[in-house]
Structures are given as structure tokens and as C-alpha cells.
Design a protein around this motif. Structure first.
Motif, PDB file in Angstrom:
ATOM      1  N   GLN A   5       0.840  -1.191   0.000  1.00 42.64           N
ATOM      2  CA  GLN A   5       0.000   0.000   0.000  1.00 42.64           C
ATOM      3  C   GLN A   5       0.877   1.242   0.000  1.00 42.64           C
ATOM      4  O   GLN A   5       1.808   1.344   0.783  1.00 42.64           O
ATOM      5  CB  GLN A   5      -0.892   0.003   1.249  1.00 42.64           C
ATOM      6  CG  GLN A   5      -1.680   1.261   1.460  1.00 42.64           C
ATOM      7  CD  GLN A   5      -2.794   1.431   0.464  1.00 42.64           C
ATOM      8  OE1 GLN A   5      -3.425   0.473   0.069  1.00 42.64           O
ATOM      9  NE2 GLN A   5      -3.034   2.651   0.054  1.00 42.64           N
ATOM     10  N   TYR A   7       0.924   5.163   0.793  1.00 41.12           N
ATOM     11  CA  TYR A   7       0.171   6.157   1.544  1.00 41.12           C
ATOM     12  C   TYR A   7       0.617   7.552   1.133  1.00 41.12           C
ATOM     13  O   TYR A   7       1.771   7.770   0.805  1.00 41.12           O
ATOM     14  CB  TYR A   7       0.385   5.957   3.048  1.00 41.12           C
ATOM     15  CG  TYR A   7      -0.136   4.629   3.544  1.00 41.12           C
ATOM     16  CD1 TYR A   7      -1.483   4.458   3.822  1.00 41.12           C
ATOM     17  CD2 TYR A   7       0.714   3.550   3.709  1.00 41.12           C
ATOM     18  CE1 TYR A   7      -1.971   3.240   4.265  1.00 41.12           C
ATOM     19  CE2 TYR A   7       0.237   2.326   4.152  1.00 41.12           C
ATOM     20  CZ  TYR A   7      -1.104   2.182   4.426  1.00 41.12           C
ATOM     21  OH  TYR A   7      -1.581   0.979   4.853  1.00 41.12           O
ATOM     22  N   ARG A  27       0.030   4.148   9.963  1.00 46.85           N
ATOM     23  CA  ARG A  27      -0.226   3.225   8.848  1.00 46.85           C
ATOM     24  C   ARG A  27      -0.977   1.988   9.332  1.00 46.85           C
ATOM     25  O   ARG A  27      -1.908   1.511   8.668  1.00 46.85           O
ATOM     26  CB  ARG A  27       1.085   2.830   8.176  1.00 46.85           C
ATOM     27  CG  ARG A  27       1.669   3.913   7.303  1.00 46.85           C
ATOM     28  CD  ARG A  27       2.839   3.423   6.475  1.00 46.85           C
ATOM     29  NE  ARG A  27       3.969   3.022   7.302  1.00 46.85           N
ATOM     30  CZ  ARG A  27       4.973   3.820   7.654  1.00 46.85           C
ATOM     31  NH1 ARG A  27       5.009   5.061   7.235  1.00 46.85           N
ATOM     32  NH2 ARG A  27       5.957   3.358   8.400  1.00 46.85           N
ATOM     33  N   TYR A  46      -7.822  10.147   7.418  1.00 46.84           N
ATOM     34  CA  TYR A  46      -6.968   9.822   6.266  1.00 46.84           C
ATOM     35  C   TYR A  46      -7.828   9.577   5.028  1.00 46.84           C
ATOM     36  O   TYR A  46      -7.534  10.093   3.955  1.00 46.84           O
ATOM     37  CB  TYR A  46      -6.103   8.593   6.558  1.00 46.84           C
ATOM     38  CG  TYR A  46      -5.209   8.247   5.398  1.00 46.84           C
ATOM     39  CD1 TYR A  46      -3.992   8.879   5.225  1.00 46.84           C
ATOM     40  CD2 TYR A  46      -5.605   7.309   4.447  1.00 46.84           C
ATOM     41  CE1 TYR A  46      -3.183   8.599   4.128  1.00 46.84           C
ATOM     42  CE2 TYR A  46      -4.807   7.017   3.354  1.00 46.84           C
ATOM     43  CZ  TYR A  46      -3.599   7.658   3.202  1.00 46.84           C
ATOM     44  OH  TYR A  46      -2.812   7.385   2.119  1.00 46.84           O
ATOM     45  N   THR A  50      -7.765  11.848   1.697  1.00 47.04           N
ATOM     46  CA  THR A  50      -7.390  11.187   0.447  1.00 47.04           C
ATOM     47  C   THR A  50      -8.459  11.423  -0.615  1.00 47.04           C
ATOM     48  O   THR A  50      -8.139  11.717  -1.770  1.00 47.04           O
ATOM     49  CB  THR A  50      -7.179   9.679   0.665  1.00 47.04           C
ATOM     50  OG1 THR A  50      -6.150   9.497   1.646  1.00 47.04           O
ATOM     51  CG2 THR A  50      -6.779   8.975  -0.612  1.00 47.04           C
TER      52      THR A  50
END
Length: 64
Positions: A5, A7, A27, A46, A50
Motif C-alpha cells: 500500500q 500512503y 499506517r 486519512y 485522500t
């Protein structure tokens, strides 16, 4: 095997400055490996940030 992933670093920095947790902990909270009120809040923030970044990029790219 799961793909790694990626970020958004800028968002991670904002969350770190707000809550004071390590990037590793943040995370893990986003992935769901940490549970509780604060990890849930960090994950929600988050995801919202995003989504806003993606929307902004889409809007700006359509202006070009």
C-alpha cells in the motif's frame, strides 16, 4: 501476496502532527491493525483527506 500500500506522505505528516503517533502506528491504524477510538479517527481522517486530494486533482486536471 498483497501489493504494498502506498500512503499519501503529506496526509500522514498532518495526522502525525495532530496526534503525535509514529508513521508506523498511523499506517497500522489506517490498515485496521490498530483498534480504538483514536485509530478509527485517524483512519477516517486519512480516508476523507485522500478523497479530497483525488477530487481536487480531478477538478484541476479537467481545467487543463
Amino acid at each position: 501476496m498483497k501489493a504494498k500500500q502506498n500512503y499519501n506522505k503529506e496526509i500522514l505528516v498532518m495526522i502525525k502532527e495532530k496526534y503525535g503517533f509514529s508513521f508506523d502506528y498511523i499506517r497500522k491504524a489506517i490498515r485496521g491493525d490498530r483498534t480504538g477510538m483514536i485509530p478509527d479517527r485517524m483512519k477516517t481522517e486519512y480516508e476523507k483527506l485522500t478523497d479530497q486530494v483525488k477530487k481536487t486533482i480531478l477538478i484541476e486536471s479537467q481545467k487543463l
